[in-house]
Write a protein that holds these residues in place. Sequence first.
Motif, PDB file in Angstrom:
ATOM      1  N   THR A  67       0.839  -1.199   0.000  1.00 47.44           N
ATOM      2  CA  THR A  67       0.000   0.000   0.000  1.00 47.44           C
ATOM      3  C   THR A  67       0.875   1.250   0.000  1.00 47.44           C
ATOM      4  OG1 THR A  67      -0.086   0.156   2.403  1.00 47.44           O
ATOM      5  CG2 THR A  67      -1.747  -1.245   1.325  1.00 47.44           C
ATOM      6  N   GLU A  68       0.251   2.380  -0.293  1.00 47.32           N
ATOM      7  CA  GLU A  68       0.990   3.646  -0.326  1.00 47.32           C
ATOM      8  C   GLU A  68       1.576   3.974   1.043  1.00 47.32           C
ATOM      9  OE1 GLU A  68       2.669   6.818  -2.273  1.00 47.32           O
ATOM     10  OE2 GLU A  68       1.455   5.205  -3.150  1.00 47.32           O
ATOM     11  N   GLN A  69       0.809   3.713   2.090  1.00 38.63           N
ATOM     12  CA  GLN A  69       1.276   3.988   3.443  1.00 38.63           C
ATOM     13  C   GLN A  69       2.453   3.090   3.820  1.00 38.63           C
ATOM     14  OE1 GLN A  69      -0.013   6.491   5.058  1.00 38.63           O
ATOM     15  NE2 GLN A  69       1.308   6.286   6.847  1.00 38.63           N
ATOM     16  N   GLU A  70       2.369   1.833   3.415  1.00 43.37           N
ATOM     17  CA  GLU A  70       3.471   0.902   3.704  1.00 43.37           C
ATOM     18  C   GLU A  70       4.736   1.298   2.952  1.00 43.37           C
ATOM     19  OE1 GLU A  70       0.902  -3.207   4.541  1.00 43.37           O
ATOM     20  OE2 GLU A  70       1.579  -2.693   2.506  1.00 43.37           O
ATOM     21  N   LYS A  71       4.559   1.804   1.733  1.00 43.00           N
ATOM     22  CA  LYS A  71       5.706   2.240   0.940  1.00 43.00           C
ATOM     23  C   LYS A  71       6.397   3.426   1.610  1.00 43.00           C
ATOM     24  CE  LYS A  71       7.029   3.831  -3.668  1.00 43.00           C
ATOM     25  NZ  LYS A  71       6.551   4.215  -5.023  1.00 43.00           N
ATOM     26  N   LYS A  72       5.603   4.403   2.084  1.00 46.36           N
ATOM     27  CA  LYS A  72       6.171   5.568   2.762  1.00 46.36           C
ATOM     28  C   LYS A  72       6.923   5.158   4.015  1.00 46.36           C
ATOM     29  CE  LYS A  72       2.767   8.978   1.187  1.00 46.36           C
ATOM     30  NZ  LYS A  72       1.675   9.891   1.610  1.00 46.36           N
ATOM     31  N   LEU A  73       6.337   4.223   4.764  1.00 44.54           N
ATOM     32  CA  LEU A  73       6.976   3.746   5.990  1.00 44.54           C
ATOM     33  C   LEU A  73       8.302   3.053   5.681  1.00 44.54           C
ATOM     34  CD1 LEU A  73       6.794   3.392   9.050  1.00 44.54           C
ATOM     35  CD2 LEU A  73       5.519   1.269   8.658  1.00 44.54           C
ATOM     36  N   ARG A  74       8.301   2.215   4.643  1.00 44.71           N
ATOM     37  CA  ARG A  74       9.523   1.501   4.257  1.00 44.71           C
ATOM     38  C   ARG A  74      10.623   2.483   3.846  1.00 44.71           C
ATOM     39  NH1 ARG A  74      11.293   0.132  -0.637  1.00 44.71           N
ATOM     40  NH2 ARG A  74       9.264   0.486  -1.634  1.00 44.71           N
ATOM     41  N   LEU A  75      10.269   3.488   3.030  1.00 40.82           N
ATOM     42  CA  LEU A  75      11.258   4.469   2.575  1.00 40.82           C
ATOM     43  C   LEU A  75      11.778   5.330   3.723  1.00 40.82           C
ATOM     44  CD1 LEU A  75       9.645   5.630  -0.803  1.00 40.82           C
ATOM     45  CD2 LEU A  75      11.604   4.115  -0.494  1.00 40.82           C
ATOM     46  N   ALA A  76      10.885   5.640   4.675  1.00 36.99           N
ATOM     47  CA  ALA A  76      11.302   6.436   5.830  1.00 36.99           C
ATOM     48  C   ALA A  76      12.300   5.666   6.689  1.00 36.99           C
ATOM     49  CB  ALA A  76      10.079   6.818   6.659  1.00 36.99           C
ATOM     50  N   LYS A  77      12.019   4.370   6.904  1.00 32.65           N
ATOM     51  CA  LYS A  77      12.944   3.537   7.682  1.00 32.65           C
ATOM     52  C   LYS A  77      14.297   3.423   6.989  1.00 32.65           C
ATOM     53  CE  LYS A  77       9.518   0.646  10.054  1.00 32.65           C
ATOM     54  NZ  LYS A  77       8.964  -0.731  10.193  1.00 32.65           N
ATOM     55  N   LYS A  78      14.243   3.291   5.666  1.00 28.81           N
ATOM     56  CA  LYS A  78      15.487   3.185   4.903  1.00 28.81           C
ATOM     57  C   LYS A  78      16.299   4.465   5.013  1.00 28.81           C
ATOM     58  CE  LYS A  78      17.175   2.228   0.214  1.00 28.81           C
ATOM     59  NZ  LYS A  78      16.776   1.961  -1.200  1.00 28.81           N
ATOM     60  N   TYR A  79      15.612   5.627   4.951  1.00 29.68           N
ATOM     61  CA  TYR A  79      16.300   6.918   5.023  1.00 29.68           C
ATOM     62  C   TYR A  79      16.893   7.131   6.421  1.00 29.68           C
ATOM     63  CZ  TYR A  79      17.178  11.921   4.624  1.00 29.68           C
ATOM     64  OH  TYR A  79      17.776  13.147   4.607  1.00 29.68           O
ATOM     65  N   LEU A  80      16.147   6.767   7.458  1.00 29.77           N
ATOM     66  CA  LEU A  80      16.654   6.909   8.825  1.00 29.77           C
ATOM     67  C   LEU A  80      17.876   6.021   9.051  1.00 29.77           C
ATOM     68  CD1 LEU A  80      13.318   7.045  10.864  1.00 29.77           C
ATOM     69  CD2 LEU A  80      14.950   8.899  10.522  1.00 29.77           C
ATOM     70  N   ALA A  81      17.852   4.815   8.489  1.00 32.56           N
ATOM     71  CA  ALA A  81      19.009   3.918   8.606  1.00 32.56           C
ATOM     72  C   ALA A  81      20.226   4.518   7.912  1.00 32.56           C
ATOM     73  CB  ALA A  81      18.666   2.557   8.006  1.00 32.56           C
ATOM     74  N   GLN A  82      19.986   5.185   6.763  1.00 30.14           N
ATOM     75  CA  GLN A  82      21.078   5.820   6.026  1.00 30.14           C
ATOM     76  C   GLN A  82      21.671   6.982   6.834  1.00 30.14           C
ATOM     77  OE1 GLN A  82      19.989   7.118   2.068  1.00 30.14           O
ATOM     78  NE2 GLN A  82      21.657   8.596   1.999  1.00 30.14           N
TER      79      GLN A  82
END
Length: 458
Positions: A67-82
């Motif tokens: 879903t769109e919300q799940e995609k945003k959450l995944r990208l946010a987690k990836k950015y925070l890890a970076q």
Amino acid sequence: MPQSNFFIRKSKGKSDSVKRKKPEPERTSKKKIRKNDEKSEEIISSDEESIGNDTGYAEEQSSEEETEQEKKLRLAKKYLAQLDEEEREKNDLDDTKEAISRRLKEEALEEAGRLQKKIAHEYENVVPVTEAVFKDHKLSITALAISSSEEFFFSASKDCSIIKWSIEEKRKLKVIKGGRKGEENTHCGHTDHILALALSHDDKFLASGCRNRIIHIWNPETLEHIKTFKGHKAAITGLVFQRNSHQLISASEDRTLKLWSLDEMGYIETLFGHQDAVTGIDCFAGETAITCGGRDNSVRIWKILEESQLLFQGHNVSIDCICVSSFRCFVSGGDDGSLSLWGTQKKKPLFKLREAHGTDEESETPNWIISLTAMQNTDLIASGSKDGFVRLWRRDDDSRRLIPITKIPVNGVVNSLKFSTSGKYLLVGIGKEHRFGRWWKLKEAKNSILLLSWKKEN
């Protein structure tokens, strides 16, 4: 003075600009599908069509889709890890929460155009190093543009040419040669003095404007010609891209501004207001531009979406250059040699420094302020004239003053100044003559570009 004299709004019945066309609402395409077990027809959206007759397969597939919300959450987690990894490497920290929080706040402020870093004081104890001097132009340098990556920059000249330079390799990469007057229909380039350059935020488009009323759009990578815009009735004096946008604004001696969309490669509208040639232009965050109008002694802030403008008056002479310093402050320079600091909420300058670049020994008149630039999101400002120095200033918001930091010796008329995004470099465009005319000629000067970098003293 009543507010109406400060805030100018176009009358609804007599708009001088071409209205933007409102985008038509998206129409959902529909398709008739006949059911296998019925004779009736059912109209359904084409994006709701099932694949084959296996409805179970379609339901299973949709349930597995992100879903769109799940995609945003995944990208946010990836950015925070970076960010976490970057902060650990840069600062050798075990707990990076505070550093990440600070960076996220800065990025949010920067996106809104409200980030302000006080770094000008760091330039008080540094010695500028001349990384390179570029001398391939035959006539005075008039305009500069530097890439956001800080890998290359462009220069323009009265010789009608544009040159792309490598910052790392300190060499010329490509050239758009200038043509002669009368060759407008046969020469793919400029045939009169180039007075303005602008590079989009993503380094996708390079725009150039000349005395011949022409704007050319180029591919910055290859310098291939993309488009030519015509419409101004006099010389193009300034070009600027709206921040984080492909919308270009051009300023002209015909007293107007024009807006162009480079996504659609077309004209949008014309803005009227100045009573004399527009001599300088810059942009705030959002759809707001700022201009100075030469001998109409005015500065105007253009609220483009609202089709309105704010009028500022404080110089009694020609205002020749202007730059945005923060989301609420800007600086202007005039041919009386004064530098003025303005606030967006007050129609008169907050501070005026007279004879900022000294006086001419022969004429005993103040040296004109010819060029200005500010490092984005900071309190650092640079100014140029013909007194033999580039001068750096610190904007002090507490005292509402411009405080001198240092001066850098140069030989010639400083027609253009550009800081790189990080502030590591300062480009200085030098000529024997003023970019707009030939009021004087400095025989000892060299038509050249200085690439300066900064290193702290030991």
